[in-house]
Structures are given as structure tokens and as C-alpha cells.
Design an enzyme around this catalytic site. Sequence first.
Site, PDB file in Angstrom:
ATOM      1  N   LYS A 228       0.835  -1.207   0.000  1.00 17.68           N
ATOM      2  CA  LYS A 228       0.000   0.000   0.000  1.00 17.68           C
ATOM      3  C   LYS A 228       0.869   1.256   0.000  1.00 17.68           C
ATOM      4  CE  LYS A 228      -3.910   2.290   0.289  1.00 17.68           C
ATOM      5  NZ  LYS A 228      -3.653   3.585   0.872  1.00 17.68           N
ATOM      6  N   GLU A 235       0.694   6.723  -6.747  1.00 17.44           N
ATOM      7  CA  GLU A 235      -0.439   7.651  -6.816  1.00 17.44           C
ATOM      8  C   GLU A 235       0.043   9.099  -6.829  1.00 17.44           C
ATOM      9  OE1 GLU A 235      -3.305   8.932  -3.291  1.00 17.44           O
ATOM     10  OE2 GLU A 235      -3.698   6.870  -3.953  1.00 17.44           O
TER      11      GLU A 235
END
Length: 355
Positions: A228, A235
Site C-alpha cells: 500500500k 499515486e
Amino acid sequence: MILIRRLTNSTSKKDDVSPLHGAYGGVITGEPACVFLSTTRRLMFGSVVFVGKGAGSMEIGIVGLGKMGANIAMNLRDSGHRVVGFDMSEAARAAVEAEDIETVDSMTGLVSALGTPRVVWAMVPSGPITDAVLAELFEMLDEGDIVIDGGNSNYHDSVAHAEQAAAHGIRFMDAGTSGGKSGARNGACLMIGGDRSAYEYVEPMLNDMSCEGGLLYTGRAGSGHFMKMVHNGIEYGMMQAIGEGFALMEASDFDYDLKAVAHNWNCGSVVRSWLMELMEQQLGEHPGLEDIRGVVDASGEAKWTVETALDLEVPVPVIALSLMTRNASHIEDSFANKAVAAMRNGFGGHAIHTK
């Protein structure tokens, strides 16, 4: 956090435990209400309990009824799970109760209501709040129970939490959770590390919580949050590239409708994505982005990504520069830029823009 179990008639073996000392919580929409209320680690927290479908009914509780926790509660409720929520914030409990989800008013009451093996999903901010909540849970729960950290904890912390859980005979999993509020509500992307037997036990519930293809068991403890972390670093780079592209389009001599540009790019182009869809939506709600200041916060994961990349000697220039750009956005009158302007004036007589 989420407490889960297959339905049994047993109750807590630790009725004498005291509730968590603190308050952490939030509401379904708006900014998370996670603050230290005192120097004694007062936290606001919440819990939710569910009953599942699939391989057997399950109960689940979420500690932290903020934007993500409350939406996960509704997601699982819609999937047929029984949900009982707990949060020390009355507003958070009321918001969940308004969605026909039962709540209780103490952590002890919640733990006592669950049979074994219990499962706990922590959906609270990373760092000291997560540390405190998990430490207390490790003391309250029984051997064989399961704790899942679904927040954005540093993977080093997750490795340590797994060791602490093991000392109590508790099975630990770290869950990277992506998809934002809409994912939490309608189907998240889950990256799960930690105890394999725990994963297999809660897999039916995780399937209900996730979108199609959005559930992956990643391996030993820490691997879920490591994945993550890297996801969030990617991102940052993707958003920065999209932002820079639209800045160039906006500055050009052509009269572009930027909302239409975003729509076009999201229809069959190489750069189509959910981020591009969000760009179109935001340009519709904020024409020209004229009411938004160019100040961008960083939540920490990209910094961890860059630090880890340095440790592993893996170059990540795009992620690093996107993080530094966010940091620079908070500096209205950069001292570094002042120094550069002064030096240019010194060696070449270039103009200085004075106040």
C-alpha cells in the site's frame, strides 16, 4: 477497527478488562476527527460488528467510524453481515445508527458480545493512535483472536505489531486499503499481509468487502502495508503528472474546455483512469479550479516510499519529486528561492523582485 467472528453463543472471557482510555472517531462525511484530546493519549474510537454470508455467518466490529470505517460498515451490512458499532463519539454513532446499524456505548460491551475467535479491524490514523488502540486490544482479546490493521500504518510498525500480537497468542494481519470512500462503501481494493490462517478464516468477509479482483493475500506481516505504501507513492507521481499536464493546457494560447479534455482523455486514451475521471468531476464542480488554492498536503506514505527506496538503493525520481512539489506548495515565500535570486543578482546583475 473491525471485530469479526462466526456466530457462536460464547461471550468474552475477559469481562473485567477496562475500556480503552480515549476517544477516536469521526462521521461518515467530512474530515476525520482524529485528535489527541490530552497528553494521556485520549482517543476517539469506534467499532462495528457484522454477520456474513458465504462460508458462514460472521460478526465484525470496526473501531473508527470515520469516513472509511463507516462506509465499510455499510458495505458489509449491505452484504448481509450483522453490524454492531461502537464509537466514543456520539456523532459518529448517531451517523451509523441512522444507517440502521446497531451501536453499543463501550468497548468492553462490544468485546463481551463477541464469541471466539474474535477479529478486530483497526481503521484509525497511523502512528500513536494505532499503536495505542492495538496495544489495548492485545491485552483485551484472547489467544487465537485476530487483529487487522486496515489503516495506512508504516510497514515497519506492522512488523512490530505482529510480534506484539504473537506474544499474546493473537493473530495479526496488515491490510492496505485503497479506493477511498467510494471503495469502502461499494468494494475496496485490499492488500492483506500477515497470519495465513487468520486470512483464510476471514476471507469470505474480505471477499464481500472488496471489489472483483481487488483482494490479494501478499505474504508475511508487513507486506500488505508495504504494498500500500508503494501504491500511494505511485499515486503521488500519477497525480502530479496529470496536474502538470492540465497546467500546460491551461497556460496555452488555445481555448480548451478542460472538463471536456478530461472526459476525452478518459475515453479510450492511454492515460484514462479513475484519477482522470476525478479530474473531470472536480473541473465540473470547480470551473477552472479558481476557488482552490494550490496547496497540497502529504499524508506520509510517499515519504516512507522515498526513504525505503533510498535504503534499497532503488531510484524513484518521479515519486520523490512529486513529494517535494507538495512540500514546496506550502511555502508562500520560499527562502531558497530568495537565496537563488540574490545569487543571480550577485554574479550577473539579474533583477530582484522586492517586496
